[in-house]
Design an enzyme around this catalytic site. Structure first.
Site, PDB file in Angstrom:
ATOM      1  N   GLU A  61     -15.457 -47.743 -25.573  1.00 34.58           N
ATOM      2  CA  GLU A  61     -16.867 -48.002 -25.250  1.00 34.58           C
ATOM      3  C   GLU A  61     -17.328 -49.407 -25.600  1.00 34.58           C
ATOM      4  O   GLU A  61     -18.042 -50.050 -24.847  1.00 34.58           O
ATOM      5  CB  GLU A  61     -17.822 -47.039 -25.990  1.00 34.58           C
ATOM      6  CG  GLU A  61     -17.572 -45.581 -25.800  1.00 34.58           C
ATOM      7  CD  GLU A  61     -16.820 -44.989 -26.952  1.00 34.58           C
ATOM      8  OE1 GLU A  61     -17.139 -43.878 -27.330  1.00 34.58           O
ATOM      9  OE2 GLU A  61     -15.918 -45.666 -27.490  1.00 34.58           O
ATOM     10  N   ASP A  70     -15.047 -42.289 -28.095  1.00 37.72           N
ATOM     11  CA  ASP A  70     -15.248 -41.545 -29.345  1.00 37.72           C
ATOM     12  C   ASP A  70     -15.015 -40.046 -29.141  1.00 37.72           C
ATOM     13  O   ASP A  70     -15.295 -39.500 -28.068  1.00 37.72           O
ATOM     14  CB  ASP A  70     -16.676 -41.759 -29.868  1.00 37.72           C
ATOM     15  CG  ASP A  70     -16.899 -43.184 -30.343  1.00 37.72           C
ATOM     16  OD1 ASP A  70     -15.904 -43.858 -30.656  1.00 37.72           O
ATOM     17  OD2 ASP A  70     -18.057 -43.617 -30.389  1.00 37.72           O
ATOM     18  N   ASP A 104     -16.440 -37.122 -29.515  1.00 40.14           N
ATOM     19  CA  ASP A 104     -17.574 -36.198 -29.568  1.00 40.14           C
ATOM     20  C   ASP A 104     -18.020 -35.963 -28.124  1.00 40.14           C
ATOM     21  O   ASP A 104     -17.413 -36.498 -27.192  1.00 40.14           O
ATOM     22  CB  ASP A 104     -18.712 -36.744 -30.445  1.00 40.14           C
ATOM     23  CG  ASP A 104     -19.194 -38.126 -30.011  1.00 40.14           C
ATOM     24  OD1 ASP A 104     -18.875 -38.546 -28.873  1.00 40.14           O
ATOM     25  OD2 ASP A 104     -19.885 -38.790 -30.800  1.00 40.14           O
ATOM     26  N   GLU A 136     -20.556 -36.982 -26.418  1.00 38.64           N
ATOM     27  CA  GLU A 136     -20.989 -38.203 -25.732  1.00 38.64           C
ATOM     28  C   GLU A 136     -19.769 -39.024 -25.315  1.00 38.64           C
ATOM     29  O   GLU A 136     -19.701 -39.533 -24.198  1.00 38.64           O
ATOM     30  CB  GLU A 136     -21.895 -39.021 -26.654  1.00 38.64           C
ATOM     31  CG  GLU A 136     -22.961 -39.822 -25.940  1.00 38.64           C
ATOM     32  CD  GLU A 136     -23.997 -38.976 -25.231  1.00 38.64           C
ATOM     33  OE1 GLU A 136     -24.517 -39.438 -24.204  1.00 38.64           O
ATOM     34  OE2 GLU A 136     -24.286 -37.850 -25.691  1.00 38.64           O
ATOM     35  N   TYR A 159     -15.146 -42.078 -38.346  1.00 35.85           N
ATOM     36  CA  TYR A 159     -16.241 -41.953 -37.376  1.00 35.85           C
ATOM     37  C   TYR A 159     -17.523 -41.492 -38.052  1.00 35.85           C
ATOM     38  O   TYR A 159     -17.522 -40.550 -38.844  1.00 35.85           O
ATOM     39  CB  TYR A 159     -15.836 -40.983 -36.271  1.00 35.85           C
ATOM     40  CG  TYR A 159     -16.776 -40.984 -35.097  1.00 35.85           C
ATOM     41  CD1 TYR A 159     -17.151 -42.176 -34.486  1.00 35.85           C
ATOM     42  CD2 TYR A 159     -17.297 -39.801 -34.601  1.00 35.85           C
ATOM     43  CE1 TYR A 159     -18.017 -42.183 -33.406  1.00 35.85           C
ATOM     44  CE2 TYR A 159     -18.152 -39.794 -33.513  1.00 35.85           C
ATOM     45  CZ  TYR A 159     -18.515 -40.997 -32.919  1.00 35.85           C
ATOM     46  OH  TYR A 159     -19.379 -41.001 -31.849  1.00 35.85           O
ATOM     47  N   HIS A 176     -13.632 -32.333 -36.767  1.00 37.46           N
ATOM     48  CA  HIS A 176     -13.870 -33.721 -37.150  1.00 37.46           C
ATOM     49  C   HIS A 176     -13.679 -33.884 -38.657  1.00 37.46           C
ATOM     50  O   HIS A 176     -13.498 -32.929 -39.384  1.00 37.46           O
ATOM     51  CB  HIS A 176     -15.276 -34.152 -36.751  1.00 37.46           C
ATOM     52  CG  HIS A 176     -15.464 -34.222 -35.266  1.00 37.46           C
ATOM     53  ND1 HIS A 176     -16.667 -34.527 -34.683  1.00 37.46           N
ATOM     54  CD2 HIS A 176     -14.592 -34.023 -34.242  1.00 37.46           C
ATOM     55  CE1 HIS A 176     -16.527 -34.516 -33.372  1.00 37.46           C
ATOM     56  NE2 HIS A 176     -15.285 -34.206 -33.087  1.00 37.46           N
TER      57      HIS A 176
END
Length: 740
Positions: free
Chosen positions: A8, A82, A84, A86, A297, A344
């Site tokens: 990203e 990442d 997750d 999103e 993260y 996570h």
């Protein structure tokens, strides 16, 4: 051919590029490259199905082209966004934008940006998780439906610029409800009886005439003073002495919410600032071993710790502090957050040998503060518990019993790393039955206090406990409420504005589910179930959409307009229509009733501000459009401006500029003294037809080289005539005092 890795952010791309050889190209999408359109609803609804109309925005068109070109030349394309929802969705949209099947591209995931983590991820790729993508799509569409359908309704009924949101409105109601509690609060009187026994032992009354005394037991001064009078006459002895040891448990490592709360309390950072700094620490900073991510993260609700990290922590503790600070087994923590993603990790340092002392040589001051907080908290979470000794002494007389408490730190344990703020409050060594002199005894009046206003940190804690939002939404939700002027931050407290109460009252009456914490939390749980493949995302959207749209249509008919339109008894200076007092996003203002034909407005000063002066009319006429000229005040003082602004933007000085005796050498016109942002200058009155200009004042003295005008000025400490055209200089004669 090279392999292409797509992430990203540019910072993340640079860090990963450092770890890989020439066989890999790493490129950043710079966030979401596709999203719903900005200026239209962007959701097509047919036969109960919701089709999002995604677009690549202008800012990302060049990036998409670059990624497409690189993908064509690459042997393999990896999605490395990442881990997750999103990040999963960003990966999905990248694949779609470059014409690839999202489920065909290898997806690599890692919790930290270190060389070993990236290498391991490349060896163990997976596929894009479409259930996670659908959960994110469902969230995005739900938020668009609420925002796009409800916000215009509020704007039409209350004032322009208002917005509503699925999470933001539920969060706003929590703050408004607390303010209502504070406003409705009525203080209640209560009294305490406090004693000071020699030597300097503070104690409070806990029993009188065999009756237990608690905080609210003594309600009046009359009762308190009667007890005081009785006890002052009595003799006190030590009734009992009790000493107990108790453990102070280690804190768990940080997750997003607790990091934001701790950084707010200890460092004074806003949640937004905390996340911005944490993002840098995660994506990559300079270290003693090159550029790398120094924390895992930072958007997580998990308290899991990798076994390798636990072992590294235990080795560090043993080496730095000794065996007594190391518990027999590694400590394991479980998250209490609803829907926590336990796959996570918690937030921890990626390298324990990169200590805060070493980090101080590489990190910026605020980065170091946050890194130290994360580092120490993680190390403390794997250390031995601290041990405290609590002491309790009861002093008894014929009618009363007082209690004194103290404590001391017996073993510092994890406090060795985190620090121990409380001072030991030690009680003296006394014996049971020993008489103790009473030095002072007083009856003290108190009043109950209203509940405190929420701070950013305490609101995040509340949202987390209720299951509203997720780690990635806490900070943006509060920032949005502040930017929309629903909330103000005063002395670090969140204070709702008047418009916040109005909006919440309307929503409570007509859209109760939008501001209901339980409903919002249940929706979050359903989104989690979509991610777990337990609920169909299209069915979830349909179940919400139908009743919601019915209420919107009903609201258009039933909600009474609260828009202000009060006549103020003055006529519009531009068209003669009546002026009205109206309300807008930034407060009240005065506007013409003939809007939109006439767009005349006046600002009204906010409380504590001086009103902005209205332009003063003049007899002057604009030489461009013929409208009257008015006097306005700018940074360089008063000036004349056309009253037809913004249609006509003509301006001119209030006073006519000074004309010099010498004429323009180009056209023979007058040379005028003028002023600009850069200071004084001299220009022709026939501008823009004639463009003669001089920084220095022209004189009648002619240049001996070219015959042009010269300006008298100081050059290297001497008075000279300098040609305005060819810059020839010659020494000037001494000037008289009058010339100076």
């Amino acid at each position: 051919m090279k392999n292409l890795i797509i992430v990203e952010s540019p910072a993340k791309a640079r860090t990963i590029k450092n770890f890989l050889g020439k066989d890999y190209e790493v490129v950043a999408s710079k966030g979401h490259i596709r999203d719903l359109p900005k200026h239209s609803f962007g959701i097509k609804i047919e036969e109960g199905r919701f089709e999002p109309q995604y677009r690549v925005d202008k800012d990302h068109s060049a990036i998409v082209k670059q990624i497409k070109d690189l993908a064509k030349k690459s042997e393999q394309v990896y999605i490395a966004t990442d881990e997750d929802r999103e990040g999963e969705a960003i990966g999905y949209h990248i694949a779609k934008a470059i014409g690839k099947d999202p489920e065909s591209l290898p997806r690599i995931v890692f919790h930290e940006i270190t060389k070993s983590a990236i290498r391991h991820a490349l060896q163990t790729p997976r596929k894009i998780d479409m259930d996670q993508v659908n959960a994110q799509q469902a969230r995005r569409l739900l938020d668009r439906i609420v925002g796009y359908k409800l916000s215009p309704l509020l704007a039409s009924k209350i004032q322009k610029g208002l917005s509503a949101g699925r999470v933001q409105s539920a969060a706003l109601k929590i703050v408004v409800d607390r303010e209502r509690e504070i406003a409705a609060f009525k203080p209640v009187e209560y009294w305490s009886i406090d004693a000071l026994f020699k030597p300097e032992i503070e104690a409070g009354l806990v029993e009188f005439n065999g009756k237990k005394i608690e905080k609210m037991t003594i309600k009046t001064g009359e009762e308190a003073h009667a007890i005081e009078a009785t006890l002052k006459k009595e003799t006190f002895r030590v009734k009992s002495i009790e000493k107990k040891q108790r453990k102070s448990s280690t804190p768990p490592p940080f997750m997003t919410s607790t990091l934001q709360q701790s950084a707010s309390g200890r460092l004074g950072f806003s949640p937004k600032k905390t996340m911005m700094i944490a993002q840098k620490l995660y994506e990559g900073v300079k270290t003693d071993k090159g550029q790398m991510g120094v924390i895992t993260y930072m958007r997580t609700d998990s308290l899991n710790i990798a076994k390798e990290a636990q072992e590294a922590a235990r080795e560090t503790i043993l080496k730095a502090y000794g065996e007594k600070y190391l518990p027999p087994k590694p400590k394991v923590y479980a998250s209490k957050a609803k829907g926590a993603q336990e796959a996570h990790e918690a937030i921890r340092p990626t390298r324990l040998d990169f200590t805060p002392d070493i980090a101080a040589k590489f990190l910026a001051p605020d980065e170091l503060k946050l890194y130290r907080l994360i580092y120490n908290r993680f190390l403390a979470s794997q250390m031995a518990d601290a041990v405290l000794e609590s002491q309790t002494i009861l002093f008894a007389s014929e009618h009363g019993v007082f209690k004194a408490t103290g404590r001391k730190l017996v073993f510092d344990g994890f406090y060795r790393v985190m620090g121990y703020d409380d001072r030991d409050k030690l009680l003296p060594e006394l014996k049971e039955g020993e008489e103790v002199p009473l030095e002072k005894l007083t009856a003290n009046q108190h009043f109950t206090e209203p509940p405190p206003r929420y701070t950013e940190a305490s609101l995040i804690k509340k949202l987390e406990s209720l299951g509203i939002g997720r780690p990635s939404t806490y900070a943006p939700t509060i920032s949005l409420l502040v930017s929309r002027e629903y909330l103000k931050i005063e002395k670090r407290q969140l204070v709702p504005t008047t418009i916040a109460f109005t909006v919440i009252e309307i929503l409570e009456k007509h859209f109760p589910e939008i501001v209901d914490s339980n409903f919002t939390a249940q929706m979050e749980e359903k989104l989690d179930e979509v991610a777990e493949k337990k609920v169909d995302w299209q069915k979830l959207l349909l179940e919400f959409y139908k009743p919601f749209i019915e209420k919107v249509e009903q609201g258009k008919k039933e909600i009474k307009s609260l828009k202000k339109a009060e006549p103020i008894g003055r006529a519009c200076p531009e068209c003669g229509s009546e002026l009205l007092l109206r309300s807008g996003r930034y407060g009240d203002f005065i506007a013409c009733s003939n809007y939109p034909k006439c767009k005349y407005t006046e600002n009204i000063a906010k409380e504590g501000e001086e009103a902005r002066p209205q332009p003063q009319t003049t007899d002057e006429v604009c030489d461009k459009c013929g409208a009257p000229m008015v006097i306005k005040t700018g940074r360089r003082g008063p000036f004349l401006a056309c009253s037809a602004y913004p249609k006509c933007k003509n301006t001119r000085p209030l006073e006519k500029p000074k004309a010099l005796a010498v004429k323009c050498p180009e056209c023979g016109g007058e040379i005028l003294e003028r002023a600009s942002r850069r200071g004084k200058f001299f220009g022709c009155s026939n501008y823009p037809k004639c463009t003669f200009v001089s920084k220095f004042e022209p004189t009648e003295h002619k240049c001996p080289e070219c015959g042009y005008l010269t300006a008298r000025r100081t050059y290297r400490g001497k008075e000279v005539y300098e040609c305005i055209k060819c810059k020839h200089r010659e020494e000037a004669e001494a000037s008289s005092d009058s010339e100076k």
